[in-house]
Design a protein around this motif. Structure first.
Motif, PDB file in Angstrom:
ATOM      1  N   ALA A 213      -0.460   2.234   7.709  1.00  0.00           N
ATOM      2  CA  ALA A 213      -1.650   3.065   7.338  1.00  0.00           C
ATOM      3  C   ALA A 213      -2.308   3.001   6.134  1.00  0.00           C
ATOM      4  O   ALA A 213      -3.548   2.795   6.041  1.00  0.00           O
ATOM      5  CB  ALA A 213      -1.152   4.583   7.586  1.00  0.00           C
ATOM      6  N   GLY A 214      -1.728   2.658   4.919  1.00  0.00           N
ATOM      7  CA  GLY A 214      -2.342   2.303   3.854  1.00  0.00           C
ATOM      8  C   GLY A 214      -2.872   0.833   3.881  1.00  0.00           C
ATOM      9  O   GLY A 214      -3.910   1.147   3.317  1.00  0.00           O
ATOM     10  N   ALA A 215      -2.443   0.012   4.295  1.00  0.00           N
ATOM     11  CA  ALA A 215      -3.128  -1.224   4.623  1.00  0.00           C
ATOM     12  C   ALA A 215      -4.236  -1.218   5.103  1.00  0.00           C
ATOM     13  O   ALA A 215      -5.341  -1.879   4.814  1.00  0.00           O
ATOM     14  CB  ALA A 215      -2.226  -2.407   5.027  1.00  0.00           C
ATOM     15  N   LEU A 216      -4.311  -0.621   6.350  1.00  0.00           N
ATOM     16  CA  LEU A 216      -5.357  -0.280   7.150  1.00  0.00           C
ATOM     17  C   LEU A 216      -6.579   0.584   6.248  1.00  0.00           C
ATOM     18  O   LEU A 216      -7.905   0.399   6.746  1.00  0.00           O
ATOM     19  CB  LEU A 216      -5.439   0.077   8.376  1.00  0.00           C
ATOM     20  N   THR A 217      -6.211   1.230   5.632  1.00  0.00           N
ATOM     21  CA  THR A 217      -6.940   2.332   4.901  1.00  0.00           C
ATOM     22  C   THR A 217      -7.656   1.633   3.579  1.00  0.00           C
ATOM     23  O   THR A 217      -8.706   2.323   3.185  1.00  0.00           O
ATOM     24  CB  THR A 217      -6.431   3.711   4.401  1.00  0.00           C
ATOM     25  N   ALA A 218      -6.884   0.674   3.152  1.00  0.00           N
ATOM     26  CA  ALA A 218      -7.261   0.108   1.756  1.00  0.00           C
ATOM     27  C   ALA A 218      -8.750  -0.454   1.637  1.00  0.00           C
ATOM     28  O   ALA A 218      -9.594  -0.161   0.724  1.00  0.00           O
ATOM     29  CB  ALA A 218      -6.377  -0.983   1.372  1.00  0.00           C
ATOM     30  N   PRO A 219      -9.264  -1.146   2.845  1.00  0.00           N
ATOM     31  CA  PRO A 219     -10.760  -1.442   2.758  1.00  0.00           C
ATOM     32  C   PRO A 219     -11.774  -0.282   2.735  1.00  0.00           C
ATOM     33  O   PRO A 219     -12.842  -0.590   2.232  1.00  0.00           O
ATOM     34  CB  PRO A 219     -10.990  -2.412   4.068  1.00  0.00           C
ATOM     35  N   ALA A 220     -11.457   0.860   3.082  1.00  0.00           N
ATOM     36  CA  ALA A 220     -12.338   2.167   3.176  1.00  0.00           C
ATOM     37  C   ALA A 220     -12.176   2.966   1.876  1.00  0.00           C
ATOM     38  O   ALA A 220     -13.256   3.875   1.732  1.00  0.00           O
ATOM     39  CB  ALA A 220     -11.985   2.850   4.424  1.00  0.00           C
ATOM     40  N   ILE A 221     -11.361   2.789   1.112  1.00  0.00           N
ATOM     41  CA  ILE A 221     -11.230   3.733  -0.138  1.00  0.00           C
ATOM     42  C   ILE A 221     -11.119   2.875  -1.314  1.00  0.00           C
ATOM     43  O   ILE A 221     -11.030   1.624  -1.594  1.00  0.00           O
ATOM     44  CB  ILE A 221     -10.081   4.460   0.123  1.00  0.00           C
ATOM     45  N   SER A 222     -11.014   3.751  -2.618  1.00  0.00           N
ATOM     46  CA  SER A 222     -10.499   3.127  -3.869  1.00  0.00           C
ATOM     47  C   SER A 222      -9.080   3.491  -3.824  1.00  0.00           C
ATOM     48  O   SER A 222      -8.628   4.477  -3.894  1.00  0.00           O
ATOM     49  CB  SER A 222     -11.436   3.933  -4.852  1.00  0.00           C
ATOM     50  N   VAL A 223      -8.469   2.101  -4.083  1.00  0.00           N
ATOM     51  CA  VAL A 223      -7.157   2.335  -4.023  1.00  0.00           C
ATOM     52  C   VAL A 223      -6.654   2.707  -5.523  1.00  0.00           C
ATOM     53  O   VAL A 223      -6.760   1.768  -6.378  1.00  0.00           O
ATOM     54  CB  VAL A 223      -6.195   0.926  -3.709  1.00  0.00           C
ATOM     55  N   SER A 224      -6.268   3.814  -5.764  1.00  0.00           N
ATOM     56  CA  SER A 224      -5.849   4.295  -7.102  1.00  0.00           C
ATOM     57  C   SER A 224      -4.403   5.013  -7.224  1.00  0.00           C
ATOM     58  O   SER A 224      -4.126   5.581  -6.032  1.00  0.00           O
ATOM     59  CB  SER A 224      -6.809   4.994  -7.502  1.00  0.00           C
ATOM     60  N   PRO A 225      -3.859   5.296  -8.362  1.00  0.00           N
ATOM     61  CA  PRO A 225      -2.854   6.224  -8.578  1.00  0.00           C
ATOM     62  C   PRO A 225      -3.062   7.541  -7.870  1.00  0.00           C
ATOM     63  O   PRO A 225      -3.989   8.195  -8.113  1.00  0.00           O
ATOM     64  CB  PRO A 225      -2.452   6.206 -10.067  1.00  0.00           C
ATOM     65  N   GLY A 226      -1.940   8.077  -7.078  1.00  0.00           N
ATOM     66  CA  GLY A 226      -1.970   9.272  -6.490  1.00  0.00           C
ATOM     67  C   GLY A 226      -2.371   9.427  -5.177  1.00  0.00           C
ATOM     68  O   GLY A 226      -1.789  10.616  -4.752  1.00  0.00           O
ATOM     69  N   ILE A 227      -2.708   8.438  -4.755  1.00  0.00           N
ATOM     70  CA  ILE A 227      -2.881   8.506  -3.082  1.00  0.00           C
ATOM     71  C   ILE A 227      -1.682   8.563  -2.426  1.00  0.00           C
ATOM     72  O   ILE A 227      -1.936   9.268  -1.273  1.00  0.00           O
ATOM     73  CB  ILE A 227      -3.774   7.066  -2.510  1.00  0.00           C
ATOM     74  N   GLY A 228      -0.477   8.479  -2.768  1.00  0.00           N
ATOM     75  CA  GLY A 228       0.631   8.677  -2.001  1.00  0.00           C
ATOM     76  C   GLY A 228       0.732  10.004  -2.046  1.00  0.00           C
ATOM     77  O   GLY A 228       1.305  10.614  -1.015  1.00  0.00           O
ATOM     78  N   VAL A 229       0.725  10.544  -3.231  1.00  0.00           N
ATOM     79  CA  VAL A 229       1.158  12.173  -3.073  1.00  0.00           C
ATOM     80  C   VAL A 229       0.065  12.897  -2.376  1.00  0.00           C
ATOM     81  O   VAL A 229       0.320  13.821  -1.749  1.00  0.00           O
ATOM     82  CB  VAL A 229       0.891  12.548  -4.551  1.00  0.00           C
ATOM     83  N   GLU A 230      -1.001  12.562  -2.267  1.00  0.00           N
ATOM     84  CA  GLU A 230      -2.443  13.028  -1.632  1.00  0.00           C
ATOM     85  C   GLU A 230      -1.842  12.882  -0.171  1.00  0.00           C
ATOM     86  O   GLU A 230      -2.263  13.884   0.826  1.00  0.00           O
ATOM     87  CB  GLU A 230      -3.626  12.470  -1.789  1.00  0.00           C
ATOM     88  N   VAL A 231      -1.469  11.897   0.210  1.00  0.00           N
ATOM     89  CA  VAL A 231      -1.309  11.562   1.818  1.00  0.00           C
ATOM     90  C   VAL A 231      -0.179  12.320   2.216  1.00  0.00           C
ATOM     91  O   VAL A 231      -0.160  12.832   3.351  1.00  0.00           O
ATOM     92  CB  VAL A 231      -1.075   9.964   1.945  1.00  0.00           C
ATOM     93  N   ILE A 232       0.987  12.604   1.481  1.00  0.00           N
ATOM     94  CA  ILE A 232       2.390  13.199   2.005  1.00  0.00           C
ATOM     95  C   ILE A 232       2.131  14.743   2.278  1.00  0.00           C
ATOM     96  O   ILE A 232       2.730  15.128   3.268  1.00  0.00           O
ATOM     97  CB  ILE A 232       3.473  13.155   0.859  1.00  0.00           C
ATOM     98  N   VAL A 233       1.155  15.270   1.647  1.00  0.00           N
ATOM     99  CA  VAL A 233       0.887  16.737   2.153  1.00  0.00           C
ATOM    100  C   VAL A 233       0.020  16.862   3.396  1.00  0.00           C
ATOM    101  O   VAL A 233       0.577  17.716   4.219  1.00  0.00           O
ATOM    102  CB  VAL A 233      -0.188  17.215   0.882  1.00  0.00           C
ATOM    103  N   LEU A 234      -0.674  15.760   3.593  1.00  0.00           N
ATOM    104  CA  LEU A 234      -1.372  15.810   4.822  1.00  0.00           C
ATOM    105  C   LEU A 234      -0.747  15.512   6.046  1.00  0.00           C
ATOM    106  O   LEU A 234      -0.505  16.120   7.062  1.00  0.00           O
ATOM    107  CB  LEU A 234      -2.724  14.761   4.993  1.00  0.00           C
TER     108      LEU A 234
END
Length: 300
Positions: A213-234
């Motif tokens: 999920a992270g690898a396929l999302t990487a081209p569409a976003i800015s990969v920066s600190p904190g993305i893991g914490v945001e995702v776990i809530v969703l």
């Protein structure tokens, strides 16, 4: 009509992303009864690894740029398997059968550790890997809507992952053994099933799905600190809505949350952040176990 189409397409794209994020988490819980709060770190590691490799690939003179589309899943497979097996064999195997609340605390500590580890490895500056996103072009829907084909391909990937996961669990011998472990771990052990190996494989698969999920999302976003914490809530909201441990529930929860969020974005953007948790509240008020969740009988 154009607004309705935009809501449906945006909702489907967002739902496919949510399902890819939540699928690994719900598989791990369904088999191991571990609510893995570190799943967001698998997503972040997959995104950082893919962004790094894609950036390196395009830094020189790449041959065929379409090879970068294969880098994404290959990177997720390798990184997810290594990190997942290392965590399960190095830590979690010593905690099998412990209280679920303890496992939440342990995996939350892992989330914090891995969050700092990603900063140590990749730094705090954002990574961009936009090249694969542009390769597939765009598709016009009607006269006013245009969607990136990369986003539409994400829907196909989510459907494929869901079908493969369902078939693996319900149509294969290993899947039948896995269902035996889910329903009664003690009897499965007594019948000679290697439960520890099942747990290790399950956790590795869940980690691979999170990294994918992270690898396929990487081209569409800015990969920066904190993305893991945001995702776990969703991801937690999706699997709670659908029912903990259910692949079908994760898909239903992702669709419900995705369409609700898309509707809010287009109609009432001021409630976008609220609507996800509003859906979760309404579902749990009616079905506390989630849409596809089953009430577990406690053994004494």
């Amino acid at each position: 009509m154009s607004t309705l189409l935009a809501i449906l397409f945006d909702g489907a794209i967002y739902a496919s992303w949510l399902f890819l994020v939540a699928a690994g988490m719900t598989i791990i819980y369904g088999v191991m009864r571990v609510l893995n709060m570190a799943h967001g770190s698998f997503y972040a590691i997959g995104a950082y690894s893919a962004a790094s490799l894609v950036s390196w690939y395009f830094s020189g003179e790449p041959g065929n740029p379409y090879w970068s589309l294969l880098i994404l899943p290959a990177c997720a497979l390798v990184v997810g398997a290594i990190v997942g097996l290392a965590i399960e064999q190095g830590l979690l195997r010593f905690l099998h059968g412990r209280d679920e609340i303890l496992m939440v605390i342990v995996t939350y500590a892992l989330l914090l550790i891995l969050e700092d580890a990603t900063k140590l490895i990749w730094g705090v500056n954002p990574y961009f890997a936009y090249q694969p996103y542009k390769l597939l072009g765009q598709t016009a829907v009607g006269d006013f809507l245009r969607f990136a084909n990369y986003d539409l391909a994400l829907i196909a990937v989510a459907i494929l992952v869901g079908l493969v996961a369902w078939a693996a669990i319900n149509k294969t011998n290993k899947g039948r053994l896995l269902r035996a472990v889910i329903h009664d771990r003690e009897i499965a052990i007594a019948m000679g099933v290697n439960v520890n190996a099942m747990f290790a494989a399950t956790f590795a698969i869940g980690a691979i799905l999170g990294a994918l999920a992270g690898a396929l999302t990487a081209p569409a976003i800015s990969v920066s600190p904190g993305i893991g914490v945001e995702v776990i809530v969703l991801a937690f909201a999706v699997i709670v809505v659908g029912g903990l441990g259910s692949i079908g529930g994760a898909a239903a929860g992702a669709v419900l949350v995705g369409l609700s969020r898309s509707f809010a974005v287009h109609i009432a953007p001021e409630i976008e952040l609220f609507v996800i948790y509003g859906v979760m509240f309404l579902v749990l008020a009616i079905r506390p176990q989630g849409l596809f969740g089953q009430t577990l009988v406690r053994k004494i």
